[in-house]
Design a protein around this motif. Structure first.
Motif, PDB file in Angstrom:
ATOM      1  N   GLU A 169       0.806  -1.216   0.000  1.00 14.25           N
ATOM      2  CA  GLU A 169       0.000   0.000   0.000  1.00 14.25           C
ATOM      3  C   GLU A 169       0.843   1.271   0.000  1.00 14.25           C
ATOM      4  O   GLU A 169       1.958   1.303   0.515  1.00 14.25           O
ATOM      5  CB  GLU A 169      -0.927   0.011   1.228  1.00 14.25           C
ATOM      6  N   ASP A 170       0.278   2.301  -0.593  1.00 14.70           N
ATOM      7  CA  ASP A 170       0.722   3.692  -0.484  1.00 14.70           C
ATOM      8  C   ASP A 170       2.245   3.870  -0.543  1.00 14.70           C
ATOM      9  O   ASP A 170       2.830   3.682  -1.600  1.00 14.70           O
ATOM     10  CB  ASP A 170       0.118   4.320   0.771  1.00 14.70           C
ATOM     11  N   ALA A 171       2.908   4.261   0.557  1.00 15.16           N
ATOM     12  CA  ALA A 171       4.331   4.600   0.509  1.00 15.16           C
ATOM     13  C   ALA A 171       5.175   3.446  -0.030  1.00 15.16           C
ATOM     14  O   ALA A 171       6.085   3.662  -0.841  1.00 15.16           O
ATOM     15  CB  ALA A 171       4.823   5.008   1.897  1.00 15.16           C
ATOM     16  N   ALA A 172       4.884   2.233   0.399  1.00 12.02           N
ATOM     17  CA  ALA A 172       5.633   1.069  -0.080  1.00 12.02           C
ATOM     18  C   ALA A 172       5.419   0.866  -1.577  1.00 12.02           C
ATOM     19  O   ALA A 172       6.345   0.560  -2.329  1.00 12.02           O
ATOM     20  CB  ALA A 172       5.228  -0.187   0.688  1.00 12.02           C
ATOM     21  N   SER A 173       4.180   1.055  -1.997  1.00 11.86           N
ATOM     22  CA  SER A 173       3.854   0.933  -3.417  1.00 11.86           C
ATOM     23  C   SER A 173       4.557   2.013  -4.233  1.00 11.86           C
ATOM     24  O   SER A 173       5.156   1.741  -5.279  1.00 11.86           O
ATOM     25  CB  SER A 173       2.332   1.033  -3.607  1.00 11.86           C
ATOM     26  N   MET A 174       4.526   3.257  -3.771  1.00 11.38           N
ATOM     27  CA  MET A 174       5.169   4.353  -4.493  1.00 11.38           C
ATOM     28  C   MET A 174       6.666   4.124  -4.640  1.00 11.38           C
ATOM     29  O   MET A 174       7.262   4.426  -5.684  1.00 11.38           O
ATOM     30  CB  MET A 174       4.898   5.681  -3.787  1.00 11.38           C
ATOM     31  N   ALA A 175       7.304   3.592  -3.607  1.00 10.71           N
ATOM     32  CA  ALA A 175       8.742   3.336  -3.655  1.00 10.71           C
ATOM     33  C   ALA A 175       9.079   2.292  -4.714  1.00 10.71           C
ATOM     34  O   ALA A 175      10.082   2.419  -5.434  1.00 10.71           O
ATOM     35  CB  ALA A 175       9.234   2.880  -2.283  1.00 10.71           C
ATOM     36  N   VAL A 176       8.258   1.266  -4.815  1.00  5.41           N
ATOM     37  CA  VAL A 176       8.484   0.226  -5.819  1.00  5.41           C
ATOM     38  C   VAL A 176       8.376   0.805  -7.224  1.00  5.41           C
ATOM     39  O   VAL A 176       9.219   0.555  -8.099  1.00  5.41           O
ATOM     40  CB  VAL A 176       7.475  -0.930  -5.627  1.00  5.41           C
TER      41      VAL A 176
END
Length: 428
Positions: free
Chosen positions: A289-296
């Protein structure tokens, strides 16, 4: 015609290269006219973050636009921003992010891949025309360019497009500037469309799929009603090392297939769960979700597994665009035949290929494979020596090449601007 006055433009000499640092569009006009009169080609730069892309150019004069760095107008409620071409891209992204807005096409930061100074400018972003993972949903850079002020290779200023999203002007010449690599005109000011930033995002992660199966999973997801905004596949690799967020998912020891959904939180959550069920035949999906997804997706967008300071930093990198359905088979064949490494984006329609170094960067093999599926390949990273001997941009067929040359000639008949950057041998 007014002559250039070196003191006016902050001219300075650096290792035999004249740098003309202009302050406004009038300065640009004068520099270009002087270059025409002396038949002195100009290399156009902002921060120089993409100077290593393209054929080496024969020039010792730089037209530096970095001082054109003002935000002219920003109207968040109208979803438009007007900036000068030399504005740092990072500054603009920070500004629009403060209003919960974004460039929907996700501009690529080429600095990690090329090992150059980070960020670049708005003008460089448009000239390169390189869009990130959301291109499959939002379109490319040219689709968000509403208008531009520029100086042609005649030394004349012109305006194209406008400052509204719904703009009826016939054919928008500004669209030609996107992806032209500075060979048509010198942009001085541009107007771009911005979009609201999604409230939330979810990414489904499927593990262990081979390239062909991953291609099928991405195709199924993109054909679903769940409004997927990113579809990428990072195969397992014996060459790469773990890279930030992708490493946290188990890459490169294990292949990961990534599918992104964005929107309001309730919608993104619901669609992610539904898509996960629809993709059960391909395996059980983990949801991040969210921050983890954006980093990927930042790692995928900027091709960080092939970064210049990484394990494959010395390998040439190709950017291959092809029909998405052909992507898996094409990438797999390239990996097998060259001993290289690939990453897929755009549901298989974009392949990044890092290949073991050879004098021609394996151009003959790459282009033969790509031509067979109706795609095109750009040698995005290679040494200057390799780029002198290899066509960096995909050679065009006769009719298309003639049309491209007529368009270029209508903007810049003496080829003053970035001479030879897109066509090998042209600079000579």
């Amino acid at each position: 015609m007014r002559q250039t006055r070196p003191s006016q433009y902050g001219k300075r000499e650096t290792q035999g290269v004249d740098t003309l640092k202009v302050r406004d569009a009038k300065d640009v006009e004068q520099v270009v006219r002087a270059a025409i009169a002396s038949d002195q080609p100009l290399e156009i730069i902002g921060h120089g973050s993409r100077r290593l892309i393209g054929q080496p150019m024969a020039t010792n004069a730089l037209l530096d636009l970095s001082a054109l760095n003002a935000v002219t107008a920003y109207e968040p409620s109208e979803l438009i921003i007007t900036v000068q071409a030399g504005v740092p891209l990072a500054d603009v992204l920070s500004l629009i992010d403060s209003k919960n807005q974004q460039f929907a096409f996700e501009p690529i930061d080429a600095a990690p891949l090329l090992g150059t100074p980070g960020g670049g400018t708005i003008g460089g972003m448009i000239g390169a025309g390189l869009a990130g993972p959301r291109r499959i949903k939002a379109g490319g850079v040219r689709d968000h360019l509403l208008g531009a002020h520029a100086v042609s290779g005649f030394g004349d200023s012109f305006k194209t497009g406008g400052r509204v999203v719904k703009n009826v002007t016939g054919y928008d010449l500004c669209k030609l500037l996107a992806g032209s690599w500075g060979t048509l005109a010198v942009m001085t000011e541009v107007t771009l469309k911005v979009m609201p930033r999604p409230e939330s995002e979810r990414t489904l992660v499927l593990r262990g799929l081979d390239d062909i199966t991953a291609n099928k999973a991405m195709t199924a997801a993109l054909g679903s009603p769940f409004d997927v905004s990113g579809a990428a596949h990072v195969p397992n690799s014996a060459f790469r090392v773990a890279v930030d967020a992708l490493g946290d998912l188990g890459s490169p020891q294990q292949a990961v297939t990534l599918l992104r959904l964005e929107g309001i939180t309730a919608s993104a959550t619901h669609r992610a769960a539904a898509l996960g069920k629809a993709l059960t035949p391909f395996g059980t999906a983990q949801i991040i979700e969210d921050a983890a997804s954006m980093a990927v997706w930042s790692s995928v967008r900027d091709i960080k597994p092939f970064a210049a300071d990484g394990a494959l930093g010395a390998w040439p990198v190709w950017r291959i665009v092809c029909p998405p359905a052909s992507g898996g088979a094409l990438g797999q064949a390239l990996s097998r035949d060259t001993g290289g490494d690939v990453i897929y984006d755009w549901g298989g329609g974009l392949i990044w290929a890092a290949l073991p170094p050879k004098p021609d960067a394996q151009a003959a093999l790459v282009r033969a494979r790509v031509n067979a599926v109706g795609g095109h390949a750009t040698l995005l990273r290679a040494s200057e020596l390799v780029r002198r001997d290899v066509d960096v941009f995909h050679p065009q067929q006769g009719g298309l090449a003639a049309l491209s040359e007529r368009v270029r000639h209508s903007f810049d008949p003496k080829s003053i601007l970035n001479r030879g950057r897109m066509v090998r041998g042209f600079a000579a």
